[in-house]
Design an enzyme around this catalytic site. Structure first.
Site, mmCIF file in Angstrom:
data_model
loop_
_atom_site.group_PDB
_atom_site.id
_atom_site.type_symbol
_atom_site.label_atom_id
_atom_site.label_comp_id
_atom_site.label_asym_id
_atom_site.label_seq_id
_atom_site.Cartn_x
_atom_site.Cartn_y
_atom_site.Cartn_z
ATOM 1 N N HIS A 172 -7.340 -0.605 5.549
ATOM 2 C CA HIS A 172 -6.482 -0.099 5.933
ATOM 3 C C HIS A 172 -6.409 1.510 4.907
ATOM 4 O O HIS A 172 -6.695 2.188 5.036
ATOM 5 C CB HIS A 172 -5.069 -0.710 6.183
ATOM 6 C CG HIS A 172 -4.344 -0.250 6.920
ATOM 7 N ND1 HIS A 172 -3.883 0.586 8.144
ATOM 8 C CD2 HIS A 172 -2.641 0.576 5.974
ATOM 9 C CE1 HIS A 172 -2.986 0.850 7.865
ATOM 10 N NE2 HIS A 172 -2.146 0.783 7.363
ATOM 11 N N ASP B 146 -0.367 -4.093 6.665
ATOM 12 C CA ASP B 146 -0.953 -3.597 7.441
ATOM 13 C C ASP B 146 -2.547 -3.689 7.521
ATOM 14 O O ASP B 146 -3.243 -3.221 8.458
ATOM 15 C CB ASP B 146 -1.271 -2.313 7.897
ATOM 16 C CG ASP B 146 1.123 -1.251 8.259
ATOM 17 O OD1 ASP B 146 1.513 -2.611 7.639
ATOM 18 O OD2 ASP B 146 0.582 -0.063 7.915
ATOM 19 N N HIS C 227 1.222 -0.794 0.494
ATOM 20 C CA HIS C 227 -0.104 0.769 0.226
ATOM 21 C C HIS C 227 0.794 1.416 -0.054
ATOM 22 O O HIS C 227 2.569 0.663 -0.351
ATOM 23 C CB HIS C 227 -0.724 0.180 1.411
ATOM 24 C CG HIS C 227 -0.313 -0.157 2.627
ATOM 25 N ND1 HIS C 227 0.761 -0.538 3.062
ATOM 26 C CD2 HIS C 227 -0.125 0.968 3.945
ATOM 27 C CE1 HIS C 227 0.670 -0.827 4.524
ATOM 28 N NE2 HIS C 227 -0.073 0.400 4.253
ATOM 29 N N ASP D 208 5.648 5.026 4.862
ATOM 30 C CA ASP D 208 7.060 4.090 6.206
ATOM 31 C C ASP D 208 6.648 2.303 5.026
ATOM 32 O O ASP D 208 7.506 1.555 5.800
ATOM 33 C CB ASP D 208 6.347 3.644 7.371
ATOM 34 C CG ASP D 208 5.139 3.035 7.421
ATOM 35 O OD1 ASP D 208 4.335 3.571 6.635
ATOM 36 O OD2 ASP D 208 4.911 2.247 8.128
ATOM 37 N N HIS D 209 6.225 2.342 3.803
ATOM 38 C CA HIS D 209 6.420 1.052 3.136
ATOM 39 C C HIS D 209 6.676 1.275 1.672
ATOM 40 O O HIS D 209 7.216 0.574 1.213
ATOM 41 C CB HIS D 209 4.632 0.727 2.794
ATOM 42 C CG HIS D 209 3.989 0.393 4.215
ATOM 43 N ND1 HIS D 209 4.392 -1.425 4.484
ATOM 44 C CD2 HIS D 209 3.670 0.707 5.776
ATOM 45 C CE1 HIS D 209 3.781 -1.330 5.442
ATOM 46 N NE2 HIS D 209 3.538 -0.581 6.068
ATOM 47 N N HIS E 16 4.938 -5.049 10.697
ATOM 48 C CA HIS E 16 5.335 -4.675 12.523
ATOM 49 C C HIS E 16 5.314 -4.757 13.248
ATOM 50 O O HIS E 16 4.522 -6.074 13.264
ATOM 51 C CB HIS E 16 4.010 -2.688 12.742
ATOM 52 C CG HIS E 16 4.398 -1.762 11.458
ATOM 53 N ND1 HIS E 16 5.215 -0.811 11.311
ATOM 54 C CD2 HIS E 16 3.573 -1.817 10.006
ATOM 55 C CE1 HIS E 16 5.397 -0.242 10.060
ATOM 56 N NE2 HIS E 16 3.652 -0.659 9.861
ATOM 57 N N HIS F 255 1.251 4.163 2.049
ATOM 58 C CA HIS F 255 1.693 5.044 3.499
ATOM 59 C C HIS F 255 3.579 4.659 3.149
ATOM 60 O O HIS F 255 4.110 4.441 2.842
ATOM 61 C CB HIS F 255 1.132 4.377 4.225
ATOM 62 C CG HIS F 255 -0.221 4.430 5.081
ATOM 63 N ND1 HIS F 255 -0.791 3.298 5.168
ATOM 64 C CD2 HIS F 255 -1.098 5.002 4.301
ATOM 65 C CE1 HIS F 255 -2.490 4.019 5.424
ATOM 66 N NE2 HIS F 255 -2.265 4.464 4.655
#
Length: 221
Positions: A76, A93, A18, A22-23, A131, A20
């Site tokens: 998400h 996530d 996805h 942090d990915h 995570h 985001h």
């Protein structure tokens, strides 16, 4: 990059679940230095993705003798994908060890359907989430199911593993089905806890999920 160099590895592909930050952060620099295809959801705008995927598409990685099927698990984010194959589920996530992701772009009903899709996999499927939230998630799960012995044992084990500096991941779907409240929304104890929290009768597993997710969103344990 440091891991590739230290272990003498070659980058074959990047799989994104996805959009985001942090990915996806750092992917552009990574593939600029080590060119490789970047797979990701067609339903989300991720500039580095050059191999767009839809639900059911197969990612073939011949150098690894591996095929993975992209599965849509929105909730998400709107276009979130998981990758399934070889007894593994790369779930990003959507599903966490002992928990699940927040519902940012979808609805609770949609997220519940996505989790139900993952819950239907074989029980021995290895769950690779993104995570290390296991201890916190299991502490919340104890709030929902304080008398679940499998959950108590899993939390004790996770605490010991983390104290040694080791990861708790991957988990197995069997562990999640036995201890993760977000996959247990049809279980009497979870239903009762959710109804007590909501202060009303909940008519479906999706409503139970929504109540437990709201509970977790405001939990500070």
């Amino acid at each position: 990059v440091d891991v590739l160099v230290a272990r003498g590895l070659r980058l074959e592909a990047v799989l994104l679940t996805h959009h985001h930050a942090d990915h996806v952060g750092g992917v552009a620099d990574l593939v600029a230095r080590y060119p490789a295809p970047v797979f990701g959801p067609a339903a989300e705008r991720i500039p580095t993705v050059d191999r767009e995927l839809f639900d059911g598409r197969v990612v073939s990685l011949p150098a690894l003798d591996l095929e993975l099927r992209a599965v849509a698990v929105p909730g998400h984010t709107a276009g979130h994908l998981a990758y399934l194959g070889a007894g593994r589920a790369l779930v990003g996530d959507t599903l966490f060890a002992g928990g699940c992701g927040r519902v940012f772009e979808g609805s609770p009903e949609q997220m519940h359907r996505s989790l139900s899709r993952l819950a239907a996999l074989p029980a021995d499927t290895a769950i690779y989430c993104a995570h290390e939230y296991t201890v916190s998630n299991l502490r919340f799960a104890r709030e929902v199911e304080p008398v679940n012995p499998r959950l108590a044992a899993r939390l004790s084990e996770a605490l010991a593993v983390r104290a040694e500096g080791r990861p708790t991941l991957p988990s197995t779907l069997a562990d999640e089905l036995a201890t993760n409240p977000f996959l247990r929304c049809g279980e009497a104890a979870v239903v009762a806890a959710a109804e007590a929290r909501a202060g009303r009768r909940l008519r479906s597993a999706a409503e139970v999920f929504a109540a437990v997710r709201r509970w977790k969103d405001g939990w500070n344990g």
